[in-house]
Design a protein around this motif. Structure first.
Motif, short mmCIF file in Angstrom:
data_model
loop_
_atom_site.label_atom_id
_atom_site.label_comp_id
_atom_site.label_asym_id
_atom_site.label_seq_id
_atom_site.Cartn_x
_atom_site.Cartn_y
_atom_site.Cartn_z
N THR A 49 28.13 75.31 -20.25
CA THR A 49 28.54 75.89 -21.21
C THR A 49 29.83 76.55 -21.24
OG1 THR A 49 27.30 76.79 -22.59
CG2 THR A 49 28.88 77.88 -23.11
N GLU A 50 31.20 76.49 -21.37
CA GLU A 50 32.59 77.09 -21.18
C GLU A 50 32.91 78.91 -21.49
OE1 GLU A 50 34.88 73.87 -21.34
OE2 GLU A 50 34.22 72.81 -19.97
N THR A 51 32.36 79.72 -20.90
CA THR A 51 33.50 80.55 -21.50
C THR A 51 34.41 81.91 -20.55
OG1 THR A 51 30.93 81.44 -21.87
CG2 THR A 51 32.36 83.53 -22.78
N SER A 52 35.13 82.43 -21.70
CA SER A 52 35.98 83.07 -20.75
C SER A 52 36.59 84.95 -21.42
CB SER A 52 37.50 82.19 -21.61
OG SER A 52 37.62 81.27 -21.01
N GLY A 53 36.49 85.34 -20.17
CA GLY A 53 36.51 87.34 -20.94
C GLY A 53 38.25 87.50 -20.36
N VAL A 54 39.03 87.89 -21.49
CA VAL A 54 40.11 88.14 -21.25
C VAL A 54 40.66 89.63 -21.31
CG1 VAL A 54 42.29 87.09 -21.87
CG2 VAL A 54 41.00 85.88 -21.87
N SER A 55 41.69 90.31 -20.83
CA SER A 55 41.64 91.23 -20.92
C SER A 55 43.16 91.11 -20.33
CB SER A 55 41.30 92.30 -20.18
OG SER A 55 41.71 93.79 -20.40
N GLU A 56 43.97 92.49 -20.90
CA GLU A 56 45.32 92.79 -20.60
C GLU A 56 46.08 92.51 -19.38
OE1 GLU A 56 47.34 96.89 -21.24
OE2 GLU A 56 44.71 97.54 -21.50
N SER A 103 43.86 87.43 -17.12
CA SER A 103 44.38 88.48 -18.00
C SER A 103 45.55 87.37 -18.66
CB SER A 103 45.08 89.21 -17.81
OG SER A 103 45.80 88.68 -16.78
N THR A 104 46.03 88.57 -19.78
CA THR A 104 46.55 87.50 -21.03
C THR A 104 48.26 87.49 -20.44
OG1 THR A 104 47.29 89.71 -22.46
CG2 THR A 104 45.26 87.98 -23.04
N ASP A 105 48.37 88.63 -19.15
CA ASP A 105 49.50 88.92 -18.76
C ASP A 105 49.98 87.15 -17.79
OD1 ASP A 105 48.90 89.21 -16.80
OD2 ASP A 105 48.98 91.35 -16.18
N GLU A 129 50.24 87.10 -30.04
CA GLU A 129 50.38 85.62 -30.47
C GLU A 129 49.59 85.38 -29.37
OE1 GLU A 129 52.56 81.71 -29.46
OE2 GLU A 129 53.06 83.23 -30.88
N ALA A 130 49.39 85.94 -28.40
CA ALA A 130 48.24 85.81 -27.18
C ALA A 130 47.15 85.36 -27.80
CB ALA A 130 47.67 87.05 -26.35
N TYR A 131 46.57 85.63 -28.93
CA TYR A 131 44.87 85.60 -29.29
C TYR A 131 45.19 84.33 -30.38
CZ TYR A 131 41.93 85.46 -33.17
OH TYR A 131 41.09 84.56 -34.22
N TYR A 266 57.29 90.57 -29.17
CA TYR A 266 56.79 91.78 -28.74
C TYR A 266 55.41 90.12 -27.98
CZ TYR A 266 54.28 96.08 -26.62
OH TYR A 266 54.06 96.77 -25.58
N GLN A 267 55.86 90.15 -26.60
CA GLN A 267 55.23 89.23 -25.93
C GLN A 267 56.13 89.52 -24.26
OE1 GLN A 267 55.36 85.62 -27.79
NE2 GLN A 267 54.20 84.58 -25.74
N LYS A 268 55.07 89.24 -23.36
CA LYS A 268 55.42 89.15 -22.10
C LYS A 268 55.21 87.53 -21.87
CE LYS A 268 52.36 92.72 -20.28
NZ LYS A 268 51.05 93.27 -19.81
N GLY A 269 55.67 87.43 -19.98
CA GLY A 269 55.72 85.89 -20.21
C GLY A 269 56.78 85.29 -20.53
N LEU A 270 57.77 85.15 -21.13
CA LEU A 270 58.59 84.94 -22.49
C LEU A 270 59.87 84.36 -21.31
CD1 LEU A 270 58.96 86.40 -25.83
CD2 LEU A 270 57.82 83.80 -25.30
#
Length: 288
Positions: A49-56, A103-105, A129-131, A266-270
């Motif tokens: 099983t592949e699981t990802s825990g994500v935060s800002e 992280s989503t950054d 967008e990240a979601y 409103y997005q990081k990494g662009l």
């Protein structure tokens, strides 16, 4: 002896069955400490099983979800140091399942590998967008948790239905709390009787209900479903960001003597090319 407590929060979370599981709640409600044990248990019982825990951000992960994951693993006697890749923030179980944290950054991670399960911690700090980038790459379950300080995309875009359900948790669902912490939280209930600030605090952090942003400059505003046809376009404002801060673009209109603001980016990494592409695509809705 284990310090882990099987709380009411965990029991309630275990009863959720739909693909997208929204878990707003108050302070010390046991949201993270409830979701992570269920994901650990699932990974152990289901090989590969592949699981990802994500935060800002990674610092936010280290202070929150990742720290809690490691403590739960230690407290339940499951932690094996050699199974943890400190550089990748990835723990691999003996059956080939893994739980990773990122992280989503980190834009490349958003558009990277697919997974079976996803946990987005304090998702009100993460962009829509990240979601979307993560959800379309998640095959099975998606957990979302947050303190409901204000409305955001989880309220506006993800209404309960066939594959979405919501569970509100409060400190009363967390029997692991010390009596001192409970007393501190409940002090706000009395203060709420004579203070707007504490009334909002108690509503959000005590009852787990949606409140209003703390310390906002303007509080007499409302959300439109679309820009009114009669609104007059005034101009746009933009602030460039990348890794630490998001790139933002706001369109400004006047309508019946009121100001209307449309958050278009409103997005990081662009990259500049991506910003230009978004401006051309989204700009079609701009009224002049």
């Amino acid at each position: 002896m284990s310090d882990f407590v099987y709380t009411t929060a965990i029991k309630k979370l275990r009863n959720l069955k739909k693909r997208i599981r929204k878990v707003p709640g108050g302070t010390s409600a046991g949201k993270t400490y409830g979701i992570l044990p269920l994901e650990i248990d699932y990974a152990i019982k289901n090989p590969l099983t592949e699981t990802s825990g994500v935060s800002e951000s990674v610092p936010h992960l280290r202070r929150g979800a990742l720290k809690d994951f490691q403590k739960i693993m230690w407290d339940t006697g499951r932690w094996i140091q050699s199974n943890y890749n400190k550089s990748l923030l990835k723990y691999t179980f003996s059956n080939g399942s893994y739980i990773e944290f990122f992280s989503t950054d980190q834009p490349d991670r958003l558009r990277g590998a697919r997974r079976h399960r996803l946990y987005m911690n304090e998702c009100n700090n993460i962009t829509w967008e990240a979601y979307m980038q993560l959800s379309i790459r998640t095959r099975d379950v998606i957990w979302l948790d947050w303190n409901p300080t204000h409305g955001f995309w989880a309220d506006e875009e993800l209404e309960d239905g066939e594959d979405i359900e919501t569970l509100i948790l409060t400190y009363l669902d967390n029997e692991a709390l010390s009596e001192n912490i409970v007393k501190e939280i409940e002090k706000a209930k009395l203060k709420a009787e004579t203070s707007d600030y504490w009334a909002n605090w108690w509503k959000v952090y005590g009852l787990g209900e949606q409140g209003s942003l703390e310390g906002v400059v303007f509080n007499n505003w409302q959300i439109f479903d679309h820009i009114p046809r009669e609104a007059r376009y005034i101009g746009s404002g933009m602030d460039f960001g990348y890794s630490n801060d998001p790139t933002t673009m706001i369109d400004v209109y006047q309508y019946n003597g009121q100001w209307v603001f449309d958050e278009r980016i409103y997005q990081k990494g662009l990259l500049n090319s991506e910003i230009a592409s978004k401006d051309k695509t989204d700009g079609k809705s701009r009224r002049i």
